[in-house]
Design an enzyme around this catalytic site. Structure first.
Site, PDB file in Angstrom:
ATOM      1  N   ASP A  81       0.872  -1.081   0.156  1.00 22.12           N
ATOM      2  CA  ASP A  81      -0.128  -0.145   0.070  1.00 22.12           C
ATOM      3  C   ASP A  81       0.901   1.271   0.045  1.00 22.12           C
ATOM      4  O   ASP A  81       1.978   1.178   0.823  1.00 22.12           O
ATOM      5  CB  ASP A  81      -0.764  -0.115   1.215  1.00 22.12           C
ATOM      6  CG  ASP A  81      -1.811   1.095   1.129  1.00 22.12           C
ATOM      7  OD1 ASP A  81      -2.387   1.663  -0.033  1.00 22.12           O
ATOM      8  OD2 ASP A  81      -2.258   1.425   2.223  1.00 22.12           O
ATOM      9  N   HIS A  82       0.625   2.247  -0.858  1.00 22.49           N
ATOM     10  CA  HIS A  82       1.238   3.535  -0.956  1.00 22.49           C
ATOM     11  C   HIS A  82       2.846   3.101  -1.214  1.00 22.49           C
ATOM     12  O   HIS A  82       3.800   3.771  -0.359  1.00 22.49           O
ATOM     13  CB  HIS A  82       1.123   4.458   0.213  1.00 22.49           C
ATOM     14  CG  HIS A  82      -0.354   5.073   0.275  1.00 22.49           C
ATOM     15  ND1 HIS A  82      -0.930   5.668  -0.530  1.00 22.49           N
ATOM     16  CD2 HIS A  82      -1.443   4.527   1.026  1.00 22.49           C
ATOM     17  CE1 HIS A  82      -1.874   6.059  -0.195  1.00 22.49           C
ATOM     18  NE2 HIS A  82      -2.457   5.519   0.657  1.00 22.49           N
ATOM     19  N   HIS A 176      -7.050  10.274   4.533  1.00 22.73           N
ATOM     20  CA  HIS A 176      -6.711   9.040   5.536  1.00 22.73           C
ATOM     21  C   HIS A 176      -6.819   9.321   6.948  1.00 22.73           C
ATOM     22  O   HIS A 176      -6.514  10.789   7.494  1.00 22.73           O
ATOM     23  CB  HIS A 176      -5.346   8.572   5.301  1.00 22.73           C
ATOM     24  CG  HIS A 176      -4.859   7.888   3.934  1.00 22.73           C
ATOM     25  ND1 HIS A 176      -4.433   8.877   2.718  1.00 22.73           N
ATOM     26  CD2 HIS A 176      -5.188   6.926   3.432  1.00 22.73           C
ATOM     27  CE1 HIS A 176      -4.375   8.074   1.701  1.00 22.73           C
ATOM     28  NE2 HIS A 176      -4.820   6.815   2.039  1.00 22.73           N
ATOM     29  N   GLY A 177      -7.353   8.295   7.851  1.00 22.42           N
ATOM     30  CA  GLY A 177      -7.501   8.943   9.399  1.00 22.42           C
ATOM     31  C   GLY A 177      -8.717   9.185   9.764  1.00 22.42           C
ATOM     32  O   GLY A 177      -9.857   9.059   9.025  1.00 22.42           O
ATOM     33  N   HIS A 204      -9.474   5.196  -1.171  1.00 21.40           N
ATOM     34  CA  HIS A 204      -8.747   5.156  -0.041  1.00 21.40           C
ATOM     35  C   HIS A 204      -9.401   5.937   1.220  1.00 21.40           C
ATOM     36  O   HIS A 204     -10.357   6.722   1.003  1.00 21.40           O
ATOM     37  CB  HIS A 204      -7.541   5.812  -0.427  1.00 21.40           C
ATOM     38  CG  HIS A 204      -6.425   5.070  -0.996  1.00 21.40           C
ATOM     39  ND1 HIS A 204      -5.007   4.660  -0.686  1.00 21.40           N
ATOM     40  CD2 HIS A 204      -6.505   4.347  -2.092  1.00 21.40           C
ATOM     41  CE1 HIS A 204      -4.533   3.879  -1.201  1.00 21.40           C
ATOM     42  NE2 HIS A 204      -5.203   3.550  -2.335  1.00 21.40           N
ATOM     43  N   GLY A 206     -11.136   4.770   3.836  1.00 24.42           N
ATOM     44  CA  GLY A 206     -12.425   4.061   3.997  1.00 24.42           C
ATOM     45  C   GLY A 206     -12.855   4.405   5.636  1.00 24.42           C
ATOM     46  O   GLY A 206     -14.180   4.385   5.796  1.00 24.42           O
ATOM     47  N   SER A 207     -12.184   4.483   6.605  1.00 26.68           N
ATOM     48  CA  SER A 207     -12.639   4.595   7.758  1.00 26.68           C
ATOM     49  C   SER A 207     -13.458   5.940   8.117  1.00 26.68           C
ATOM     50  O   SER A 207     -12.845   6.887   7.775  1.00 26.68           O
ATOM     51  CB  SER A 207     -11.483   4.688   8.777  1.00 26.68           C
ATOM     52  OG  SER A 207     -10.499   3.642   8.797  1.00 26.68           O
ATOM     53  N   ASN A 226     -10.304   0.712   0.937  1.00 28.02           N
ATOM     54  CA  ASN A 226      -9.224   0.644   1.872  1.00 28.02           C
ATOM     55  C   ASN A 226      -9.860   1.054   3.256  1.00 28.02           C
ATOM     56  O   ASN A 226     -10.317   1.926   3.246  1.00 28.02           O
ATOM     57  CB  ASN A 226      -7.828   1.505   1.535  1.00 28.02           C
ATOM     58  CG  ASN A 226      -7.126   1.114   0.577  1.00 28.02           C
ATOM     59  OD1 ASN A 226      -7.493   0.002  -0.210  1.00 28.02           O
ATOM     60  ND2 ASN A 226      -6.054   1.692   0.232  1.00 28.02           N
ATOM     61  N   THR A 229      -7.423   2.864   9.659  1.00 25.51           N
ATOM     62  CA  THR A 229      -7.575   3.538  10.756  1.00 25.51           C
ATOM     63  C   THR A 229      -8.541   2.917  11.733  1.00 25.51           C
ATOM     64  O   THR A 229      -8.212   2.457  12.813  1.00 25.51           O
ATOM     65  CB  THR A 229      -7.753   4.994  10.783  1.00 25.51           C
ATOM     66  OG1 THR A 229      -6.937   5.700  10.121  1.00 25.51           O
ATOM     67  CG2 THR A 229      -8.009   5.635  12.239  1.00 25.51           C
TER      68      THR A 229
END
Ligand code: 13P
Length: 277
Positions: A81-82, A176-177, A204, A206-207, A226, A229
């Protein structure tokens, strides 16, 4: 069974669902995700952040992922990933990854294209599919999901045709996060990009995305989502709830593994991946 990245994405496109991709860190998070996939009969991607390949962790976690994938009765891909550079890509391939992401989204478009194209070519010799990224997906703590421009359809089409990636991470309102406020995804843009390109469109961050928006994103053509977190929280929160009287580490870890399993199962259901193995 250990399978290629591309085979999972092709299955998702045919079946109209998204493959859940979980960032894993250790044996216990791998065990929780695999248990969920087995029970839900869901295909799954286990991925490791690039930094794990910059230090010791990768040498321990990658064999665990591969052993779990080979033992599983559902299709499992091990994905980088990344990927920050060719160094991490080569290490991931040597460690047995069956999918690669190269993320040069912070570079200028042409530089990103050229670097990604080189990685796609190198990975093609091993028949490993590559995910690229354009329209950088930022950090939720900075509120990037509100300020970073969405990936355009023209950029996506040009990037895919010039690089040959089989999957494309796009900026469509996620980051992200943990979000300070629930994000609002650009569902129309997802549908336009999905229609215009053959590469699987990847979400990306997804949380914390509300369930209804995840469902709409999958309907619009997202084929991989994805989750990082919230998987960490499912694991760590349970650790803090676990009694210190449980001294043997394997016994102590049973609750946290079960918690990761519950979390992964809920996402497999949300992405309509259940029963698709
Ligand atoms: P979250 O940590 O926000 O779920 O994002 C994970 C991710 O997109 C990994 O690439």
């Amino acid at each position: 069974m250990l399978v290629s990245f591309k085979s999972l994405l092709d299955g998702a496109e045919k079946g109209g669902y998204a493959v859940p991709a979980f960032n894993v860190y250790n044996m216990e998070t791998v065990m929780g995700v695999i248990a969920a996939a087995e029970e839900s009969r869901s295909p799954v991607i286990l991925q490791t952040y690039s930094r794990l390949l910059d230090n010791e962790e990768g040498y321990y976690v990658a064999p665990v992922i591969l052993a779990a994938a080979k033992r599983a009765t559902v299709p499992v891909c091990y994905h980088l990933d990344h990927g920050a550079s060719e160094k991490e890509v080569q290490r991931a391939l040597r460690l047995g990854a069956t999918g690669i992401m190269i993320d040069r989204s912070l570079y200028d478009f042409d530089e990103n294209v050229e670097y990604t194209r080189r990685v796609v070519e190198a990975c093609s010799y091993l028949d490993v599919g590559v995910e690229g990224e354009i329209g950088h997906v930022g950090v939720a703590a900075n509120g990037d999901e509100k300020t970073i421009a969405y990936t355009t359809v023209d950029e996506a089409v040009e990037f895919v045709s010039r690089t040959g990636v089989c999957a494309l991470a796009v900026a469509v309102g996620t980051a992200h996060g943990r979000y300070k406020q629930a994000p609002k995804l650009a569902i129309d843009r997802i549908a336009e990009i999905h229609k215009a390109t053959k590469a699987a469109v990847v979400l990306h961050g997804g949380s914390g995305v509300p369930d209804e928006q995840i469902k709409d994103a999958v309907k619009a053509g997202i084929r991989k989502i994805n989750f990082g977190t919230d998987l960490c929280y499912s694991f760590i929160d349970e650790i803090f709830e676990t009694s210190r009287d449980k001294i043997a580490v394997d016994v102590f870890m049973k609750g946290p593994i079960e918690s990761v399993k519950r979390f992964a199962t809920s996402k497999m259901e949300l992405l309509s991946a259940v029963g698709k193995a």
